[in-house]
Design an enzyme around this catalytic site. Sequence first.
Site, PDB file in Angstrom:
ATOM      1  N   CYS A 137       0.833  -1.198   0.000  1.00 50.27           N
ATOM      2  CA  CYS A 137       0.000   0.000   0.000  1.00 50.27           C
ATOM      3  C   CYS A 137       0.871   1.253   0.000  1.00 50.27           C
ATOM      4  CB  CYS A 137      -0.981  -0.027   1.187  1.00 50.27           C
ATOM      5  SG  CYS A 137      -2.296   1.185   1.013  1.00 50.27           S
TER       6      CYS A 137
ATOM      7  N   HIS B  38      -3.723  -5.332   0.884  1.00 51.31           N
ATOM      8  CA  HIS B  38      -3.073  -5.655   2.165  1.00 51.31           C
ATOM      9  C   HIS B  38      -3.140  -7.145   2.485  1.00 51.31           C
ATOM     10  CE1 HIS B  38      -2.422  -1.561   3.826  1.00 51.31           C
ATOM     11  NE2 HIS B  38      -3.460  -1.238   3.062  1.00 51.31           N
TER      12      HIS B  38
ATOM     13  N   GLU C 206      -1.303  -8.687   4.550  1.00 48.91           N
ATOM     14  CA  GLU C 206      -1.080  -8.877   5.991  1.00 48.91           C
ATOM     15  C   GLU C 206      -2.382  -8.708   6.779  1.00 48.91           C
ATOM     16  OE1 GLU C 206      -0.793  -6.133   4.494  1.00 48.91           O
ATOM     17  OE2 GLU C 206      -1.135  -4.441   5.842  1.00 48.91           O
TER      18      GLU C 206
END
Lengths: 1022, 270
Positions: B96, B230, B232
Site C-alpha cells: 500500500c 493488504h 497482511e
Amino acid sequence: MDGRQPIPYMSGSVAVHSIEVTTRDLEGLPDARGDSVRSMLSADFGLDVGAVRVSLGYLVKAEMNQEEAARSVYDLFADPVIEHGSSQGRLLDASEVFPSPPEVAIQVGFKPGVTDNAGQAGLDGLTTLFPHLEGRAQVATTQTYMFWDLPEGTDPSDLASALHNPMIERCAIAGEDDCGAARWPSLEFPDRPPAVFAEPAVVDLEVSDEELEEISETGLLALNLNEMHAIQAHYRDSGVREARESLGLPAAAPTDAELECLAQTWSEHCSHKIFAARINHKDNETGESSTIDSLFKTHIMSPTLDIQKQVDWLLSVFHDNSGVIAWNDDWSLCMKAETHNSPSALDPFGGAITGIVGVNRDILGTGLGARPIANTDVFCFGPPDYAGDLPAGLFHPSRVFRGVHAGVRAGGNESGIPTVNGAMVFDERYIGKPLVYCGTVGIMPRRLADGRESHDKTPEPGDVIYMVGGKVGSDGIHGATFSSLELTEESPSSAVQIGDPITQKKMIDMIIEARDEGLIQVITDNGAGGLSSSVGEMAELTNGAEIDLSVVPLKQPGLSPWEILVSESQERMTVGVRPKDCEAFEALAELHEVEATVIGSFSDSGAFVVRFDNTPVAHIPISFLHDGCPQLQLESEWTPPENEPFSSPNTDAAGMGDVLRRLMARPNVASKEAWVRSYDHEVIAQSVIKPFCGVDHDAPGDAAVIAPLHAGTQGAVISNGIAPRYSDIDAYSMAAACVDEALRNAVCVGVDLDMIAGLDNFCWPDPVESKKTPDGRYKLAQLVRANRAIDEVCRAYRLPCISGKDSMKNDVTMHGEKISVPPTILFSLIGNHKDVRMAVSSDFKHPGDHIYLLGETHQELGASELAYMFRDECSGGIGGEVPRINPERNLTMYRALTSAMSEGLVSSAHDCSDGGLAVALAECCFGSGTGASVDISPLESDCNHLDEWGALFGESMGRILVSVAPEHSNSFVAAMEGNSCCRMGSVEDNDKIMVNYGENEVLQASIGELKKAWQGSLGGDA
Amino acid sequence: MSKPKVAVISGFGINCELETMAAFEMAGASADRVHVNRLVNGESNLEDYQIMAVPGGFSFGDHLGSGRLMGNRLRFGLREQVTEFVKAGKLVIGICNGFQVLVKMGLLPGDAEVSLTQTASLALNDSGHYENRWATLEFDPDSPCIWTRGISRMRVPVRHGEGKFVTDDRTLLDRWAETGQLVARYVDPSTEYPGASDEVLPYPVSPNQSWRNIAGVCDPSGLVFGLMPHPEANHSTWLGATWTREDTEHGEGEGMAIFHNAVEYAASRM
C-alpha cells in the site's frame, strides 16, 4: 488581483517562489480532483459544469535560488510521471497544459495562522532536499479551480462560496473578463500578523455586579455572577492577599491569566456544572417533589461504584481521560467518546478532524499512555435534502455532512486507527448545531516492565513537566468557554482549528515507546483549556506545579502569557518525567522528530504557579482551582408533552410493501455505505465483524468485533445506541433505548455479558431556565428522567458506565432565531468476546434456515421512524406509545441467546431498531441475496392489541431477529426456553419478502427494489 | 536454524507495521520495527537483515502525492543502504503506502541497475477518494516474483485513495508484462482461473480503475515486490470479509502465503 507579478516575488526580505502542479493529460488518467468538484457541485448545488480542473499551488518562502526552485518541482512537488509542474510562471499561461483559457478560475488558500498540513509536509520535504533551509523556510498551499462550460448565468462568487469557508480560507476570483485577459487569481503568502505581547494585566473585581457580569461576557469567560462572586471573595481573603504580595503578584485582584485559568477550569465544558448542580425536581404527573444533589454522582457514578464492588475488572472509572477495564491478565482496554459540535458548525472539516484526533489523545493520555486501536463516529445532522429556510450564517446540512465526513476520514485514516463502527442520525433540529461524536478505544499492557500498573499515574514532586508535540498559537483560544455558550453570529473564528494527524501520529509512536521504556510518570492531553487545564489537573495529584510560559515553543512570536496558558492548539501532550529519565525521553523525541520542551516541574506547594521568565503570572491554590466553584441551583419540572397521534392509511399488501420501500430510503434507515467505505475500518488487521457483511459485502453489520492481539482469538465488541426522537415523548425512554440498542447490538455478535462497560455521552439543549430559555425547567426535567433511565437500566444490565461526557449548550441563535437540538444521548459500549471464531453476523445464510423473532412486540409506534415518515408525508403526528423497557426480561433473553451462539446454534442475528421488524428483515435478506416468508400472527401472544403496523414497524426494545439452520432448530428452541422466541418463517430462495397474518397477506415487496431504495438515497459522491 | 530477520520500516505516519511484523513472525521470521531515522543515524543497518518491508500507512499524510516524501527520505537519506540491499539479492516488499514509496523512489518496477528512476506512478483512484473494500487478486504464474510463487488467487482488502497504476510510456507496460513484472492484478472472482485481463474491469471489481487492472508489480529480479492491497490484513481466517458465511477450518488466512514464500526463500539462502 493581477497574477503577473514577478516570480519569485519578495515578501518582506525573503523571496516567495510560487510552484504549481496539475495532472497531465494522459489517456485513461482523469483529473480526479476536478471530477470530484464537478460531482459535488452537481450533487449539492444542482450545478452541471462541463469540466473542472484543479491545480495545486505551493508558495515557498525561502532563500532558494532559481535552480533550487526548479529542482524542487519534480524532485518534490510534482510527480514526474503523471503531473505537470512549474516554478516559472503560471500553468494557465502554458498552452500545452491548458489549450483554452477557463471561463472562471478561483484560487483558495488558508488565512494566516490556520494550520496548513500540506504546507507542513511540503516544508519537511523541502528540508530533506535542501538541509540548509532547515528552520529558514515556510510553505503555504493553494488550490486553483478552473471551470469550462459553466451553465449560463453562473455567478463566480457562488462557485467560490461553495469551494471555501471564509472563516478559515481566503479566495481570489477571476471571472470571464479576467480569464480572457489572462489575469489569473493569485493569493499572496499568508504571513501571520505579529501578535502584540501584553504583560500580565490586573482585572479589578471590586466593581458592581453588572460590571462583573460584563467582564465575564466580554471576555468570553462563561462565568455566572455566583462564580464571579466566589472569585471576588477569594481575592478578598487576607491570607491570599499576603501570599500574593510576597510573590510580587497584585494582592487584591486576579491577573488576566488567573481569571482565564479559573474560567477554563470552571467552564461547563471542563467541570460539568449542570451535572453537578443541586436540582429541585417536580413531577406534575406523579406529584413527586424532590431534590437531587448532582445527577452525575446520583445516577451515573453510584451504579458504577456499586457494580465495582461485585466485579474485578473495573480498573479505572471516571477520574482519568478514559475508563479502563481489565480485558485479560496481560492487557487492559479503555474507551472514551467526545463531542466536537460547536467547531463543526463553524468549520465542518476542521471541527471534525480536531474532534477525532482530540479523542485519540484522551486514550494516549490515559494512565501512563494507551495506544488507540479503534474509532467510532456518530453524527447527527440536518436532513441532507433539507429544502426549508436556512438562517444566515449556517451551512446547508449536506455541506456540514460532507465536511464532517471528510474531517473524520482524514483524522482516522491518517492516524492509522480503524473506524470500526458508527451511525448517522438526521433531524431538522440539528441544522443549527450538528452533533459530532467521536469515540476511541485503546489498549495497554496491564503492567510495565518496571512493575507499575499502567492505568495508574505515578507523579512525584520534582518530576519535570514536558510539553510534547505541536507548538502553541493563537488558534484555539477560548474553545472550552466558547463551547459552554450558545452559538451566535459573533462566535469567534479563533475557536476553530484544523487537526494535524501526522504530527500527532509521530507523537503517539514516541509516547508509546517512552511508556514501554518506563519513562512516563504522568501524562494527559492538551485539549480544552490548554496548559491551564492539563497542568492544572495533574497538579492536583502532587498538590502543586510551577511552569514558565516564556520557554513554550510558539507558532508566532509575541503571544501574551494568558494566551499561551489557555490556547488549545492541538497535537500536544503534557508529560511528567523523573529528572533521571529526561535524557532518554529527549533522545526518543529527537528520533521521532517530535518537539519536547521542559516547561516546569511538579511540586507539593499547594499551588499552581505560572511565570513568564521572571515575571509572576499566576498563583492559584490547587484547592480553590478544583473545589472553589460554587454549586449551581436549578429548577426542574416535568409535564408530559402532548403530541398529535400517529395515524395510518388503509392499504393492501403491495401498499405496505411500498411503505417499507419508502422507509428504507429514509436517511435514518438508508445505507451509509458510500460514506463509510471511505473510512479505513481494517487497519491494524483485527476487524472480525466489520461495518458490512453479506455475500456482496454491503449489508449492515451490528456491533464491531475486533481481535486486537494478532493471531489471538479473544475479542472486543464495540457498539453504539442513539434514539433522540423518543425525547419528543419521553427522555426516559430515549435514554433507555440508547442503552438497550448498544447492548442489543453487542448481543447480536455474541458479546460476553459478564464483561460489558458503557459510556454515556449527553448532548442537550440549554436546560437552565432564563430569558433566552423559558422552557429550561422542562428541558432539565428531561435530563433528570434520562439520568434515571441510565441508572435503572445500567444497574439491571450490570453495565457500568466507565466514562462519559456532557455538552449542555447545543443551541444556536442566529439573527434572533433559536434552534435547539433534541435531547440526545449516545451510549457506547465496549465488551469482551470470548472467542471471535464464534462471532455471528447479521446476514441470513441459507435458504431454508428458520427465522425467529426474540423478545416481545408491543403496539409501540410513538416517535417511530414510520410515524415521522407519515408526518413528513403530511398525515398525522408522532404521538402514541413510545417503546418501554423491561431490562430484566431482556437480559435473561440476551444471556440465553449469547450462550446459544457460543454453541454454534445461531446462523445470523440482527437487532430491530429504526423501522422495526420489517426493516430488520429486509436488511438480513440484503446480506444473503435471498427472500423471506414470515407470519406475524404468533406475535399477538405478547400484546393483544397489536396491529400489523405495530408488528411490522413498531420499535419495541429488546428484540433480535435471528436465523437458525434447520438441523439446529430444536436445540435452539430448547436453549431459548422461558424467553419470548417466536418462529416466524423461513429464508426463501427468491427475491420476495412475504408477510402474512395467518392466511392473510399483509406485506409483499421485492428485495431488489427495497435494496435499490435503501442504497439510493445516501449514495452520493463521498 | 536461525530465523530470517525482517526490518519493518516505521515512522512519519506509517501505520501497518505491527500487523506486518505479526505476519512475518507467523510465517517463521523474526521481525524488528526499525524507525527510518535509526537507519539514517546508524543505530540500525539494513545489512543485518534478509528482508525489508515498507508497510502501509499515511506517511506524511499523503501530502504532495502518497509515498512521495517517504520515498525521498529513502532516496536521499538511505540511497546506498537500499541499493546495496537490493543488489545483494535480498527481498523487499512494499504494501500500500509502502508500494507507493517504492514506486515513487524508482525501486519499482525498477531496472537491473537499481538506478532509482521513477517510471510509473500511482494516481488518485477514479472515484477521487479513499476506499476500503475487499478485492480478489490473481497472480502471474510465469512471473519471476519470489513473493507470489505458487499462488493463484487471493482475497484481500484494499484501503487507499491513490492506487491507480499508470505510466507515461505505454510501451513499458508491454515490456513489464513480458518480463512477468505485472504480477498481481484485480480479477472478477466469478471467472475461471486464469482470468486476468488487460481491459480495465468495472468498478468495484477494480476498485481504482488501475491500468490493466494492475494491483502489484515486481522488479526484473522478482526480489522486490509491491502491491496496493493488504495481504497482511488477511493473516487469519476470521479477518476475511465473508468468513461467517463460509464453512471454514480456522487458522492462517489467505494472505499468509506471500509471507511464507519470502521467509522460506530467505531461510534457504542463510
